[in-house]
Design an enzyme around this catalytic site. Structure first.
Site, PDB file in Angstrom:
ATOM      1  N   HIS A 172       0.692  -0.966  -0.156  1.00 12.33           N
ATOM      2  CA  HIS A 172      -0.031   0.141  -0.111  1.00 12.33           C
ATOM      3  C   HIS A 172       0.861   1.325  -0.008  1.00 12.33           C
ATOM      4  O   HIS A 172       0.674   2.144  -0.995  1.00 12.33           O
ATOM      5  CB  HIS A 172      -0.917  -0.003   1.341  1.00 12.33           C
ATOM      6  N   GLU A 173       2.120   1.254   0.682  1.00  7.74           N
ATOM      7  CA  GLU A 173       2.544   2.444   1.063  1.00  7.74           C
ATOM      8  C   GLU A 173       3.588   2.619  -0.226  1.00  7.74           C
ATOM      9  O   GLU A 173       3.634   3.742  -0.881  1.00  7.74           O
ATOM     10  CB  GLU A 173       3.784   2.166   2.174  1.00  7.74           C
ATOM     11  N   GLU A 188      -5.698   7.108  -0.826  1.00 11.25           N
ATOM     12  CA  GLU A 188      -5.853   5.748  -0.079  1.00 11.25           C
ATOM     13  C   GLU A 188      -6.308   4.544  -0.795  1.00 11.25           C
ATOM     14  O   GLU A 188      -5.760   3.462  -0.572  1.00 11.25           O
ATOM     15  CB  GLU A 188      -6.249   6.047   1.098  1.00 11.25           C
ATOM     16  N   HIS A 241       1.648   4.410  -3.087  1.00 11.59           N
ATOM     17  CA  HIS A 241       1.628   5.712  -2.906  1.00 11.59           C
ATOM     18  C   HIS A 241       2.659   6.363  -3.956  1.00 11.59           C
ATOM     19  O   HIS A 241       2.646   7.552  -4.593  1.00 11.59           O
ATOM     20  CB  HIS A 241       1.788   6.522  -1.611  1.00 11.59           C
ATOM     21  N   ASP A 298      -4.586   1.090  -1.948  1.00  7.13           N
ATOM     22  CA  ASP A 298      -5.106  -0.140  -1.560  1.00  7.13           C
ATOM     23  C   ASP A 298      -5.461  -0.810  -2.926  1.00  7.13           C
ATOM     24  O   ASP A 298      -4.951  -2.093  -2.943  1.00  7.13           O
ATOM     25  CB  ASP A 298      -6.542   0.082  -1.151  1.00  7.13           C
TER      26      ASP A 298
END
EC number: 3.4.24.84
Length: 471
Positions: A331-332, A411, A335, A415
């Site tokens: 997930h990070e 976000e 970004h 995901d």
């Protein structure tokens, strides 16, 4: 009333407009918080759709924790608003400025040394904020966080940390502020461009050095040990061409049992930092909760063992397993891969340039200074405070809301990126674990959520992960 207001001098209109807007924002925030507190008070049973996600005991703990935090936020917010109003009404800003001038005069620096007076003013203002905020911080840490099992600090550690933070803040704030004020004074007609470029440079430098030189002053950073987890993280980084150079574990457990993870660095020098409380196999908070072996049970068990000891032995481990950690990092890294970090920097700098441009237009307006008690002088630092903090406050509120909406969108995209890497089920379980570990309450008032939540509510994220097939 409005007609009477318009008949007042311009500087008086400005002053009372600032006060009215400040209280309008406070009352709006209080209304939203009241709506959310009603949710905390009335939602006492696990909703049916959460039955398989959260057990009743954890649900009740999270409800009480968030209710306590909301009540605390109400009183601390009310205090802050009253304090700010009294400072404005009683002329606290010009008083502190003149007091700073009297201090510098004792050392032979007259009114011509405006930058030195500005630095003394900043030091006194931040000291005042630190002192008045200390009781609230102590209560939050040693009453609320302690009550709900999150605080890991001693009072001595807390106070030492507070002094250290104040000192480090001054070491950064004072040189940066003095250079910014100097640039504004000598920059001529295009000073706002030079000031913006300077703040851009400072922000890039601070982001670069923070985790290597500033954060270690407060927390211990150690390289993630060689092993399965480190290898898997490095392989995942390579699979999306993420230029990972270092992996750290930060000792967050000495402060709090809350968990987190982040990455930092520019260009080809990226580092990932994992809180030890995030790692199920590394968190020292799990050691006390591990069940005894059969041998220990046979030789040391006490038939009159207390229920609290039994609970401690059977306590569920905190944090995520390796597969879930990889999903969180997926997930990070999403970004980064999707350009969210760059987009946020661009938005931030566009906003900064706009604000400095407007500042250049407004700094010459005498009525702005008169409105806040500066009738005989127009200090640059005070102009920055008045324009950026007060005059821009409506714009800042609108921008904050827009960024919150954008953050939620980012976000969901991150995901989806992790899901695209085949980690939907692991992220699904990790989100549930992290929510329970941090006692996040999964039910939110829609208006409160829309205004405040930079991350989507848990149920919305789980639904998004569950509705799309994994590759």
């Amino acid at each position: 009333m409005l007609k009477t207001l318009f008949l007042l001098p311009v500087e008086t209109q400005i002053f009372y407009s600032v006060l009215v807007f400040s209280w309008t924002v406070y009352l709006w925030e209080a209304y939203l918080s009241c709506r959310q507190r009603k949710i905390y008070r009335t939602t006492i049973h696990v909703p049916e759709e959460l039955g398989k996600i959260m057990d009743p005991d954890t649900f009740e703990k999270s409800r009480l924790y968030q209710l306590d935090k909301s009540n605390f936020s109400f009183w601390s917010g009310l205090y802050s608003e009253i304090e700010g109003t009294l400072i404005l009404l009683l002329g606290g800003i010009p008083f502190l400025w003149h007091f700073a001038g009297s201090v510098t005069a004792r050392f032979g620096f007259g009114p011509d040394y405006e930058i030195i007076q500005s630095l003394v003013f900043l030091t006194l203002a931040t000291l005042f904020g630190a002192v008045t905020g200390l009781p609230w911080s102590l209560y939050s840490t040693f009453v609320i966080e302690e009550k709900h099992g999150f605080n890991q600090q001693t009072l001595g550690f807390f106070l030492k940390d507070a002094v250290k933070k104040f000192a480090v803040t001054q070491c950064i704030l004072l040189p940066v502020s003095s250079l910014l004020l100097y640039i504004i004074k000598i920059g001529g007609d295009y000073f706002f461009i030079y000031a913006w470029l300077f703040t851009l440079l400072v922000s890039l430098v601070l982001v670069t050095i923070y985790a290597d030189y500033i954060a270690p002053l407060f927390d211990k950073f150690t390289p993630l040990p060689e092993g399965e987890l480190k290898t898997a993280i490095e392989d995942m980084a390579k699979s999306i061409s993420f230029p990972l150079t270092k992996l750290y574990v930060v000792e967050g457990s000495k402060r709090s049992s809350h968990s987190n993870a982040y990455f930092y660095g520019f260009f080809k020098n990226k580092r990932i930092v994992l809180f030890d409380t995030l790692l199920e196999d590394y968190s020292p908070l799990n050691s006390a909760g591990e069940p005894q072996s059969d041998t220990q049970s046979e030789t040391e068990s006490d038939p009159e063992e207390t229920s609290s000891e039994t609970k401690q032995k059977s306590k569920k481990k905190q944090g995520c397993n390796n597969a879930e950690i990889l999903a969180v990092l997926g997930h990070e890294l999403g970004h980064w891969k999707l350009g969210h970090t760059v987009k946020n920097i661009v938005i931030s700098q566009m906003n900064s340039f706009l604000c400095f441009s407007l500042f250049a237009v407004l700094i010459g307006r005498t009525e702005l200074f008169v409105a806040f008690g500066f009738t005989q002088s127009q200090p640059t630092l005070i102009g920055l405070m008045i324009i950026f903090q007060f005059i821009f406050s409506p714009y800042n509120e609108l921008l904050s809301f827009c960024l919150t909406v954008l953050s939620r969108r980012f976000e969901f995209q991150a995901d989806a990126f992790a899901r695209g890497m085949g980690k939907a089920s692991e992220l699904y379980s990790a989100l549930i674990k992290l929510n329970m570990d941090n006692l996040g309450f999964p039910v939110a008032d829609w208006l409160f959520s829309m205004w405040h939540y930079s991350h989507p509510p848990l149920l919305e994220r789980l639904r998004a992960l569950g509705n799309v097939k994994q590759d």
